[in-house]
Design a protein around this motif. Structure first.
Motif, PDB file in Angstrom:
ATOM      1  N   GLU A 162     -66.226  95.235   5.451  1.00  0.00           N
ATOM      2  CA  GLU A 162     -64.806  95.115   5.186  1.00  0.00           C
ATOM      3  C   GLU A 162     -64.386  95.855   3.920  1.00  0.00           C
ATOM      4  OE1 GLU A 162     -62.417  93.791   7.095  1.00  0.00           O
ATOM      5  OE2 GLU A 162     -63.990  93.562   8.596  1.00  0.00           O
ATOM      6  N   TRP A 181     -60.461  97.948   0.826  1.00  0.00           N
ATOM      7  CA  TRP A 181     -60.255  98.529   2.141  1.00  0.00           C
ATOM      8  C   TRP A 181     -61.294  99.615   2.395  1.00  0.00           C
ATOM      9  CZ3 TRP A 181     -56.700  96.892  -1.208  1.00  0.00           C
ATOM     10  CH2 TRP A 181     -55.733  95.996  -0.736  1.00  0.00           C
ATOM     11  N   ASN A 182     -61.731  99.710   3.637  1.00  0.00           N
ATOM     12  CA  ASN A 182     -62.606 100.819   3.996  1.00  0.00           C
ATOM     13  C   ASN A 182     -61.831 102.126   3.915  1.00  0.00           C
ATOM     14  OD1 ASN A 182     -65.276 100.024   4.532  1.00  0.00           O
ATOM     15  ND2 ASN A 182     -64.614  98.988   6.394  1.00  0.00           N
ATOM     16  N   THR A 183     -62.461 103.127   3.379  1.00  0.00           N
ATOM     17  CA  THR A 183     -61.780 104.397   3.157  1.00  0.00           C
ATOM     18  C   THR A 183     -62.808 105.505   3.003  1.00  0.00           C
ATOM     19  OG1 THR A 183     -60.224 105.580   1.703  1.00  0.00           O
ATOM     20  CG2 THR A 183     -61.774 104.084   0.649  1.00  0.00           C
ATOM     21  N   GLY A 203     -55.688 105.723   3.014  1.00  0.00           N
ATOM     22  CA  GLY A 203     -55.727 105.294   4.400  1.00  0.00           C
ATOM     23  C   GLY A 203     -54.947 106.248   5.280  1.00  0.00           C
ATOM     24  N   HIS A 208     -53.554 101.910  -0.672  1.00  0.00           N
ATOM     25  CA  HIS A 208     -53.489 100.707  -1.494  1.00  0.00           C
ATOM     26  C   HIS A 208     -53.960 101.035  -2.908  1.00  0.00           C
ATOM     27  CE1 HIS A 208     -53.728  99.082   2.635  1.00  0.00           C
ATOM     28  NE2 HIS A 208     -52.950  98.133   2.153  1.00  0.00           N
ATOM     29  N   GLU A 219     -48.982  98.452  -1.983  1.00  0.00           N
ATOM     30  CA  GLU A 219     -49.111  99.113  -0.679  1.00  0.00           C
ATOM     31  C   GLU A 219     -48.169 100.307  -0.622  1.00  0.00           C
ATOM     32  OE1 GLU A 219     -49.776  96.777   3.120  1.00  0.00           O
ATOM     33  OE2 GLU A 219     -47.736  97.527   3.440  1.00  0.00           O
ATOM     34  N   ILE A 451     -68.187 100.268   0.225  1.00  0.00           N
ATOM     35  CA  ILE A 451     -67.268 100.621   1.301  1.00  0.00           C
ATOM     36  C   ILE A 451     -68.008 101.255   2.468  1.00  0.00           C
ATOM     37  CG2 ILE A 451     -65.153 101.853   1.899  1.00  0.00           C
ATOM     38  CD1 ILE A 451     -64.652  99.747  -0.172  1.00  0.00           C
TER      39      ILE A 451
END
Length: 458
Positions: A162, A181-183, A203, A208, A219, A451
């Motif tokens: 995650e 966040w995955n990126t 993203g 973010h 955001e 990540i």
């Protein structure tokens, strides 16, 4: 250790691995083999005729089991001394959390094939590493290689994928985890509100901006892709500045158009359109100037021209071939540049004996430039790094060292892919974690992101 990505059928991976006795360590062996999905793999060996002159080789595959769990498969071209491999694993094991038990099972399928079944809590943010160089063959020969020092090193990562930001005190051992966040791209961002950085997680639909100390996130919606945009090799059509101001920042869209972006209403104002692909951008501490690097040649090559613009997009200063990074033509990735203050830029250049850091300090007022030096990179540090990495030249690692606020510790990404910290007083190295190294906080804690395997920070 070298890996190459592969996708193969689970049945093919497990063929020939049945019917042998299994010896367990810290657990018992299951009676049946689960389906597995490979995450990284080296070439599978053929079955050569036994020869006393043949170089002993280990072939290591890291696999994720469908439904949960991980395996490390170790194959050899010569019979393995089992006790030596088990001892090599125990002696070399380092983990990101010494308080968490590392549990595994050794399942010997044959004298040349062992599966290391990992019993990890996939809900935890945990990583570790071990090295099998000290394992030997049944006739006493080591698997270590001076020419390929990383080939028998394994880096393990648990977690559910995650994404997390982690902060750890190197001396205190305190640890803090912030959901992220995955990126494929994390960009450190400076703000006027805090001396601690924020991190921009790119993203495809939203970005973010996460404050390192509070964990609060802004955001940012993704704008429509620029018409006739230039393609790139890092996967995002927006490139934000490394500084965010009270209510605005700057952004390059499609590697060609400069915008001012309002951070409250998220509207944009076009400032300038470049006629060649943009390689990188940075804005000054006072917000009044934007520095942009663009391709020097008609094709995407190593040379980059510098353009400095004001808040309205008017060109104030330009310099041809101000930056240079050797790479194959046609690959567009981000060139790092930054304002040292409101007058001086730090520009990228090729590393050599006269420019070990690969950086140039450039005065935007008079055009003068000088090579950046770092007196913290001493001969003892170079020697220790040479012995630790077992590589004669570590210029790339040296140029990427991230120093703690008191300059005692230097964090770096090892050739094994693991984050290490060097203590200049004790002259020791400590494994920190697998992940993406980000840098130090003002209070001396180290930040990294858990990540993906490949994340750009530029």
């Amino acid at each position: 250790m070298r890996y190459m990505a592969a996708i193969v059928l689970a049945a093919a991976l497990l063929s020939g691995c049945q019917g042998a006795d299994k010896a367990g360590v810290n657990g018992s062996s299951p009676s049946s083999q689960p389906e597995v999905s490979p995450t990284a793999m080296s070439a599978t060996p053929s079955a050569p005729a036994s020869s006393s002159m043949e170089e002993p080789l280990l072939y290591i595959e890291q696999l994720r089991i469908i439904g949960g769990g991980q395996l490390v498969q170790v194959k050899s071209n010569i019979d393995i001394d089992q006790k030596s491999l088990e001892q090599a694993l125990k002696n070399s094991l380092q983990t990101s959390d010494p308080e968490t038990e590392f549990r595994y099972t050794l399942e010997w399928e044959s004298p040349r094939f062992v599966q290391i079944r990992l019993h990890l809590d996939e809900n935890s943010v945990w990583s570790g590493t071990f090295n099998l160089d000290e394992a030997v063959t049944v006739d006493g020969r080591k698997y270590a290689s001076t020419e390929q020092p990383y080939r028998n090193t394994v880096v393990i990562r648990a977690g559910d994928g995650e994404g997390s930001l982690l902060f750890q005190g190197v001396t205190s051992g305190t640890r803090r985890v912030v959901p992220a966040w995955n990126t494929g791209w994390i960009k450190p961002v400076q703000t006027r509100e805090s001396v601690a950085p924020s991190y921009l997680f790119y993203g495809q639909e939203k970005h973010h901006l996460v404050h390192a100390l509070t964990g609060e996130a802004l955001e940012i919606p993704v704008f429509a892709q620029e018409k006739d945009a230039y393609g790139n090799d890092y996967g995002y059509h927006e490139m934000y500045s490394d500084r965010f101001y009270e209510d605005f920042t700057y952004m390059i869209s499609g590697n060609k158009t400069l915008y001012r972006v309002d951070l409250k209403g998220f509207t944009s104002k076009k400032l300038h359109v470049f006629n060649k692909p943009v390689y990188g951008m940075s804005s000054s501490p006072d917000s009044k100037r934007i520095a942009v690097l663009t391709a020097h040649d008609e094709f995407i090559g190593p040379g980059a021209d510098l353009t400095v613009l004001d808040q309205q997009g008017k060109i104030l200063h330009s310099r041809e071939n101000a930056a240079f990074i050797s790479h194959s033509d046609g690959f567009l990735f981000v060139y790092s540049l930054a304002w040292e203050d409101d007058s001086h830029l730090i520009l990228p250049a090729d590393r050599d004996e006269h420019n070990p850091l690969g950086q140039i300090r450039y005065n935007t007022g008079n055009g003068a430039s000088s090579v950046m030096q770092d007196e913290r990179i001493t001969d003892p540090l170079k020697q220790d790094l040479k012995e630790h990495e077992r590589q004669p030249h570590n210029d790339l690692l040296l140029s990427g060292l991230k120093w703690s606020p008191d300059n005692r510790f230097a964090a770096f990404k090892s050739g094994t892919g693991a984050i290490q910290v060097y203590d200049t007083q004790e002259r020791t190295f400590t494994f920190v974690s697998a992940g993406t190294l980000l840098g130090w906080m003002p209070d001396g804690t180290l930040a990294w992101a858990d990540i993906k395997d490949l994340v750009y920070t530029f």
